[in-house]
Design an enzyme around this catalytic site. Structure first.
Site, PDB file in Angstrom:
ATOM      1  N   TRP A 167      30.496  23.038  24.300  1.00 31.43           N
ATOM      2  CA  TRP A 167      31.751  22.972  25.063  1.00 31.43           C
ATOM      3  C   TRP A 167      32.357  21.584  24.924  1.00 31.43           C
ATOM      4  O   TRP A 167      31.666  20.647  24.515  1.00 31.43           O
ATOM      5  CB  TRP A 167      31.493  23.287  26.552  1.00 31.43           C
ATOM      6  CG  TRP A 167      32.701  23.912  27.196  1.00 31.43           C
ATOM      7  CD1 TRP A 167      33.544  23.337  28.107  1.00 31.43           C
ATOM      8  CD2 TRP A 167      33.222  25.225  26.943  1.00 31.43           C
ATOM      9  NE1 TRP A 167      34.553  24.219  28.439  1.00 31.43           N
ATOM     10  CE2 TRP A 167      34.386  25.372  27.735  1.00 31.43           C
ATOM     11  CE3 TRP A 167      32.839  26.276  26.123  1.00 31.43           C
ATOM     12  CZ2 TRP A 167      35.151  26.544  27.728  1.00 31.43           C
ATOM     13  CZ3 TRP A 167      33.594  27.437  26.112  1.00 31.43           C
ATOM     14  CH2 TRP A 167      34.731  27.564  26.907  1.00 31.43           C
ATOM     15  N   ASP A 223      40.424  16.522  27.721  1.00 29.85           N
ATOM     16  CA  ASP A 223      41.581  16.714  28.594  1.00 29.85           C
ATOM     17  C   ASP A 223      41.423  17.997  29.406  1.00 29.85           C
ATOM     18  O   ASP A 223      40.450  18.738  29.223  1.00 29.85           O
ATOM     19  CB  ASP A 223      42.873  16.767  27.758  1.00 29.85           C
ATOM     20  CG  ASP A 223      42.942  18.022  26.899  1.00 29.85           C
ATOM     21  OD1 ASP A 223      41.910  18.460  26.347  1.00 29.85           O
ATOM     22  OD2 ASP A 223      44.035  18.605  26.781  1.00 29.85           O
ATOM     23  N   GLU A 226      40.597  21.042  27.616  1.00 33.19           N
ATOM     24  CA  GLU A 226      39.246  21.095  27.035  1.00 33.19           C
ATOM     25  C   GLU A 226      39.250  20.944  25.519  1.00 33.19           C
ATOM     26  O   GLU A 226      38.361  21.452  24.841  1.00 33.19           O
ATOM     27  CB  GLU A 226      38.545  22.423  27.417  1.00 33.19           C
ATOM     28  CG  GLU A 226      38.783  22.849  28.838  1.00 33.19           C
ATOM     29  CD  GLU A 226      37.886  23.986  29.288  1.00 33.19           C
ATOM     30  OE1 GLU A 226      38.190  25.127  28.950  1.00 33.19           O
ATOM     31  OE2 GLU A 226      36.885  23.713  29.956  1.00 33.19           O
ATOM     32  N   GLU A 227      40.233  20.267  24.994  1.00 32.96           N
ATOM     33  CA  GLU A 227      40.369  20.216  23.537  1.00 32.96           C
ATOM     34  C   GLU A 227      40.371  18.810  22.952  1.00 32.96           C
ATOM     35  O   GLU A 227      39.841  18.601  21.868  1.00 32.96           O
ATOM     36  CB  GLU A 227      41.679  20.920  23.122  1.00 32.96           C
ATOM     37  CG  GLU A 227      41.669  22.394  23.439  1.00 32.96           C
ATOM     38  CD  GLU A 227      43.024  23.063  23.279  1.00 32.96           C
ATOM     39  OE1 GLU A 227      43.063  24.265  23.074  1.00 32.96           O
ATOM     40  OE2 GLU A 227      44.050  22.350  23.377  1.00 32.96           O
ATOM     41  N   GLU A 451      46.547  34.673  32.738  1.00 31.67           N
ATOM     42  CA  GLU A 451      46.693  33.272  32.350  1.00 31.67           C
ATOM     43  C   GLU A 451      48.027  33.060  31.632  1.00 31.67           C
ATOM     44  O   GLU A 451      48.753  32.112  31.886  1.00 31.67           O
ATOM     45  CB  GLU A 451      45.536  32.900  31.424  1.00 31.67           C
ATOM     46  CG  GLU A 451      45.523  31.468  30.939  1.00 31.67           C
ATOM     47  CD  GLU A 451      44.363  31.228  29.972  1.00 31.67           C
ATOM     48  OE1 GLU A 451      44.445  31.686  28.808  1.00 31.67           O
ATOM     49  OE2 GLU A 451      43.363  30.613  30.381  1.00 31.67           O
TER      50      GLU A 451
HETATM   51  C1  NOJ Z   1      38.274  27.184  25.470  1.00 34.78           C
HETATM   52  C2  NOJ Z   1      39.109  26.413  26.425  1.00 34.78           C
HETATM   53  O1  NOJ Z   1      38.996  26.982  27.671  1.00 34.78           O
HETATM   54  C3  NOJ Z   1      40.557  26.373  26.007  1.00 34.78           C
HETATM   55  O2  NOJ Z   1      41.280  25.539  26.855  1.00 34.78           O
HETATM   56  C4  NOJ Z   1      40.645  25.862  24.607  1.00 34.78           C
HETATM   57  O3  NOJ Z   1      41.970  25.921  24.182  1.00 34.78           O
HETATM   58  C5  NOJ Z   1      39.773  26.683  23.689  1.00 34.78           C
HETATM   59  N1  NOJ Z   1      38.409  26.677  24.159  1.00 34.78           N
HETATM   60  C6  NOJ Z   1      39.827  26.183  22.265  1.00 34.78           C
HETATM   61  O4  NOJ Z   1      39.209  24.905  22.158  1.00 34.78           O
HETATM   62  C1  NOJ Z   2      41.233  27.165  29.859  1.00 35.96           C
HETATM   63  C2  NOJ Z   2      42.071  26.068  30.377  1.00 35.96           C
HETATM   64  O1  NOJ Z   2      42.549  25.315  29.295  1.00 35.96           O
HETATM   65  C3  NOJ Z   2      41.282  25.189  31.321  1.00 35.96           C
HETATM   66  O2  NOJ Z   2      42.132  24.221  31.879  1.00 35.96           O
HETATM   67  C4  NOJ Z   2      40.669  26.007  32.416  1.00 35.96           C
HETATM   68  O3  NOJ Z   2      39.839  25.171  33.193  1.00 35.96           O
HETATM   69  C5  NOJ Z   2      39.854  27.143  31.855  1.00 35.96           C
HETATM   70  N1  NOJ Z   2      40.619  27.900  30.903  1.00 35.96           N
HETATM   71  C6  NOJ Z   2      39.388  28.081  32.959  1.00 35.96           C
HETATM   72  O4  NOJ Z   2      40.477  28.610  33.631  1.00 35.96           O
END
Ligand code: NOJ
Ligand code: NOJ
Length: 600
Positions: A167, A223, A226-227, A451
């Protein structure tokens, strides 16, 4: 378009009339059945559409939030008490986990509802949340233990065990957001004469998070999406807020030994926050890394989550009505006008569907409900403050934002008694309503909020029943109704005069790489920080071959920072990357570093 404004009243009455015959006038407009009128953005028709959306969606959103909290939530079976699931979706994407960010934002909303008296039934649930998060803090996970970085872990299993898969970690906004939610509750408890519980039970939990923020804010982080692993505006801003509020709470309950550390780092973060500003065309760059345009809902979310109604339109803390936050909003919104099919044909001064950031491809890279709501919420917050202040200010920075609503506007202060103030605030309210109306238009008839909604036709997509989507609906509705949350101490904060981002400590680093090339090839360096061009290949740093086969360059890098980098071979326009993983090292606090690498 110049003839548009004078027809307001005429249009309003036409649209009002249409609205009485066709309640779905918004839909009619989009179908262009009445496009001959060219105008039915009628503020009134839209306003009543949003009114009715608010009244039907509000209870649905609230129920949607509660359904996703264990153990009693209808859609969260298996979640421990007080654990918020991100969404019940288990495939594509699998969101049946608990994220510290989502949970904390959701509970901040619930705690605001409880402490403001809006919902007096939430006490037991809030206490469950505190217990759940206190447990989660102690769970050893891939980011570490409670004392070695584990607090930065972004997500856990819903039975409070560690998620051990790959992750983007750590994500350092989590502890800040969690402490903000808990401090809000603590402040209310103190006022409710429950100081002992705060000191004995709540403070130790809050302090762990605040100490983590104090000690680690200057480290890179993934960030909120999560990227991107770099520094991130949203993360820095909520970290700043957490330390300010934490310092005030500590003082209030006699824990003054921590306050000077918190204050010092809060001042440093406030200083650092200013460096994200990009003066032309006037927006906050979301992340220091990532190689994107930088336009990102990250920044709009920041403005609503650091909103303090006592802080006026201060730019230093990026208040919703500050000139920089308004300019930023426009730049962010405009970045979606051309890229989503559902925005086609929408006039440049009207609301459009917005998403995380224009380059997004995740699950289709569509508009997000919570992003569209955030834009509206920022504007409603701004309207509240202008009304409190009895005036609004147009600066050269916010000029392009205001010009959308009055082409003849000039910078200046407009008292609430002036026609200009009325014109602008009416139009801005209408503009804000447009973002809610956009999400409303693409909310299915059962009121469920996923979402995303697709860029091509607005069909709900990705995770269904996203808890954060529901929470964001409730907070935007609250702001539209003129309600605000408790202040956090943003009023009157100043950036220290000694603070200048150019004074952030840097160190020289010499990069040497032994690489065999053929004629016509050059070696470039690129990496995770601005000085290494944020992973750009087009702006990467050309290295010298004077000592071939050693290619060499020297770069000034931020001190005491984790850096990732790679060398690339460029052959005309062909790029060859070094093999994975990225090279990584941490710069020292001082002195020259020489890296002797071998191409791989
Ligand atoms: C899962 C994350 O929740 C999402 O925010 C991100 O865009 C994807 N992984 C791809 O890295
Ligand atoms: C992906 C989003 O990018 C992230 O901000 C969020 O925490 C997770 N999904 C779970 O909702």
């Amino acid at each position: 378009m110049a003839s548009y404004i004078p027809y307001w009243n005429y249009k309003d009455s036409v649209c009002d009339f249409l609205q009485t015959i066709f309640p779905q006038v918004i839909m009619w407009r989009s179908l262009r059945l009445i496009s001959a009128l060219g105008l039915c953005t009628s503020a009134l028709a839209q306003s009543s559409t949003v009114d009715s959306y608010m009244s039907t969606e509000s209870p649905i959103a609230k129920a949607g939030v509660l359904a996703n909290i264990g153990p009693g939530g209808a859609k969260s079976s298996g979640a421990y008490p007080g654990v918020v699931i991100a969404s019940p979706s288990t495939t594509n994407p699998d969101y049946l986990y608990t994220w510290v960010r989502d949970s904390s934002l959701v509970f901040k909303m619930l705690i605001d509802q409880y402490t403001s008296g809006q919902d007096t039934t939430l006490r037991a649930l809030i206490d469950d949340f505190i217990t759940a998060e206190a447990n989660i803090q102690q769970v050893t996970n891939p980011s570490g233990t409670v004392s070695t970085g584990g607090l930065g872990e972004p997500k856990f299993n819903i039975n409070e065990t560690a998620f051990t898969g790959a992750w983007g970690r750590p994500q350092r906004d989590g502890p800040a957001l969690r402490s903000i939610a808990m401090i809000t509750y603590a402040n209310w408890l103190i006022a409710d004469t429950n100081e002992t519980y705060v000191i004995d039970s709540l403070w130790p939990i809050i302090e762990l998070d605040l100490d983590y923020v104090m000690n680690n804010w200057n480290e890179t982080t993934f960030d909120l999406w999560e990227e991107v692993d770099s520094s991130s505006f949203f993360t820095s801003a909520v970290q700043h807020r957490a330390l300010r509020q934490g310092s005030a709470l500590a003082t209030a309950i006699g824990q003054s030994s921590v306050t000077s550390g918190y204050n010092t780092q809060a001042n440093n973060i406030l200083c650092f926050l200013q460096s994200y500003w990009n003066p032309s065309p006037g927006f906050m760059t979301a992340n220091t890394g990532g190689g994107r345009s930088g336009r990102d809902a990250n920044t709009v979310l920041t403005s609503i989550h650091v909103f303090d109604v006592e802080a006026g339109c201060d730019g230093v803390t990026f208040q919703p009505c500050s000139d920089i936050a308004l300019s930023n909003l426009k730049v962010y919104v405009d970045s979606f006008r051309e890229i989503y099919g559902i925005n086609t044909g929408i006039r440049a001064d009207q609301a459009v569907a917005t998403g995380r950031y224009p380059e997004d491809v995740y699950q289709g890279g569509n508009p997000w409900y919570l992003a569209s709501f955030a834009v509206a919420e920022q504007l409603y917050d701004a309207l509240i403050v202008w009304s409190n202040e009895g005036s609004l200010i147009v600066t050269d920075v916010s000029f392009p934002f205001f010009q959308q609503f009055d082409t003849s506007i000039t910078p200046g202060t407009y008292s609430s008694l002036t026609p200009t103030y009325s014109t602008l605030t009416t139009a801005i309210k209408n503009f804000a309503d447009g973002f809610v109306a956009m999400a409303a238009k693409y909310t299915p008839s059962d009121g469920g909020l996923a979402e995303q909604y697709t860029r091509s036709d607005g069909t709900p997509t990705s995770a269904l029943d996203l808890t954060w989507s529901y929470a964001s609906a409730l907070t935007v509705f609250n702001a539209r109704a003129g309600n605000t949350s408790a202040s956090w101490g943003a009023a009157g904060l100043l950036v220290s005069p000694a603070c200048s981002t150019s004074e952030a400590p840097t160190v020289p680093v010499v990069f040497n790489v032994n690489a065999t090339t053929v004629l016509g090839q050059n070696i470039y360096l690129t990496g995770s920080v601005g000085a290494l061009t944020d992973w750009s290949t087009t702006n990467a740093i050309l290295m010298s071959s004077a000592d071939y086969p050693i290619w060499s360059t020297a770069v000034t890098l931020p001190a005491n920072t984790q850096i990732q980098y790679k060398y690339i071979i460029v052959d005309n326009s062909d790029i060859t990357w070094e093999s994975d993983p990225n090279n990584e090292f941490t710069t020292p606090t001082s002195g020259i570093t020489t890296l002797d690498d071998v191409w791989r």
